[in-house]
Design a protein around this motif. Structure first.
Motif, PDB file in Angstrom:
ATOM      1  N   ASN A  58       7.283  -3.802  22.432  1.00 51.22           N
ATOM      2  CA  ASN A  58       7.795  -2.508  22.001  1.00 51.22           C
ATOM      3  C   ASN A  58       9.287  -2.666  21.755  1.00 51.22           C
ATOM      4  N   SER A  59       9.798  -2.031  20.701  1.00 53.01           N
ATOM      5  CA  SER A  59      11.203  -2.191  20.333  1.00 53.01           C
ATOM      6  C   SER A  59      12.174  -1.710  21.400  1.00 53.01           C
ATOM      7  N   THR A  60      11.771  -0.773  22.230  1.00 55.53           N
ATOM      8  CA  THR A  60      12.683  -0.262  23.253  1.00 55.53           C
ATOM      9  C   THR A  60      12.357  -0.758  24.655  1.00 55.53           C
ATOM     10  N   LYS A  61      11.106  -1.150  24.907  1.00 55.86           N
ATOM     11  CA  LYS A  61      10.693  -1.541  26.254  1.00 55.86           C
ATOM     12  C   LYS A  61      10.511  -3.051  26.428  1.00 55.86           C
ATOM     13  N   GLY A  62      10.499  -3.801  25.327  1.00 55.68           N
ATOM     14  CA  GLY A  62      10.204  -5.230  25.420  1.00 55.68           C
ATOM     15  C   GLY A  62       8.697  -5.426  25.556  1.00 55.68           C
ATOM     16  N   SER A  63       8.297  -6.428  26.301  1.00 58.63           N
ATOM     17  CA  SER A  63       6.875  -6.707  26.502  1.00 58.63           C
ATOM     18  C   SER A  63       6.240  -5.579  27.322  1.00 58.63           C
ATOM     19  N   VAL A  64       5.122  -5.027  26.829  1.00 56.15           N
ATOM     20  CA  VAL A  64       4.463  -3.926  27.533  1.00 56.15           C
ATOM     21  C   VAL A  64       3.220  -4.437  28.256  1.00 56.15           C
ATOM     22  N   ALA A  65       2.844  -3.734  29.313  1.00 60.29           N
ATOM     23  CA  ALA A  65       1.655  -4.110  30.085  1.00 60.29           C
ATOM     24  C   ALA A  65       0.401  -3.882  29.245  1.00 60.29           C
TER      25      ALA A  65
END
Length: 132
Positions: free
Chosen positions: A64-71
Motif C-alpha cells: 500500500n502506498s501509505t502503509k507499506g507491506s500489508v497483512a
C-alpha cells in the motif's frame, strides 16, 4: 592417468551444464488506485504455473502506498505451485494505491499472474497483468 582425469573433468562439466541454475523472477502489478469503490474492498493477486515443473514462491506481498507491506487476509499459494495450478493471496483495502509482488524460484519460467481489485460487495473494479 591423464586421460582418466580429463574424462572426470568432462563428466563434471557436462553434469553442471545439464542441471542448469535456479533463478528468481519477480512478478509485479501496480501501483493502482481503485477509487472510492476500493474502500472496504479487497485486492487479489493470482498466480498460474503454465509450465511443467513445480515453482517455489517464497515471497508473496501486497503493498500500500501509505502503509507499506500489508497483512494478507488469505493465501492459498503455500511455498510451491504445481504445474497447471492456480493460487491466490489477498488483502483488505483502504485508501491508497496497491501493488502485488511475488518472487518465484526454480527452473520454471512459465508463471503468470494478475491483480484484481473488488469492492466491498464483490464488484470487480479492475484487472492488471503481473509483469516480470
Amino acid at each position: 592417468m591423464i586421460m582418466n582425469w580429463r574424462r572426470g573433468v568432462a563428466a563434471a562439466v557436462a553434469l553442471i551444464a545439464l542441471c542448469g541454475t535456479a533463478q528468481a523472477d519477480i512478478l509485479t502489478a501496480g501501483p493502482v488506485y481503485g477509487g472510492s469503490g476500493q474502500l472496504n474492498g479487497r485486492v487479489f493477486c493470482f498466480l498460474f504455473n503454465t509450465g511443467v515443473n513445480n515453482v517455489t514462491i517464497p515471497t508473496r506481498q501486497i503493498w500500500n502506498s501509505t502503509k507499506g507491506s500489508v497483512a494478507l487476509a488469505g493465501d492459498t499459494c503455500g511455498l510451491s505451485l504445481a504445474p497447471g495450478r492456480t493460487c491466490e493471496y489477498f488483502a483488505n483495502m483502504g485508501a491508497g494505491t496497491y501493488t502485488c509482488r511475488a518472487i518465484t524460484n526454480g527452473i520454471e519460467e512459465n508463471v503468470s499472474g494478475t491483480m484484481q481489485m473488488f469492492t466491498s460487495v464483490d464488484q470487480l473494479l479492475l484487472t492488471l497483468r503481473m509483469k516480470k
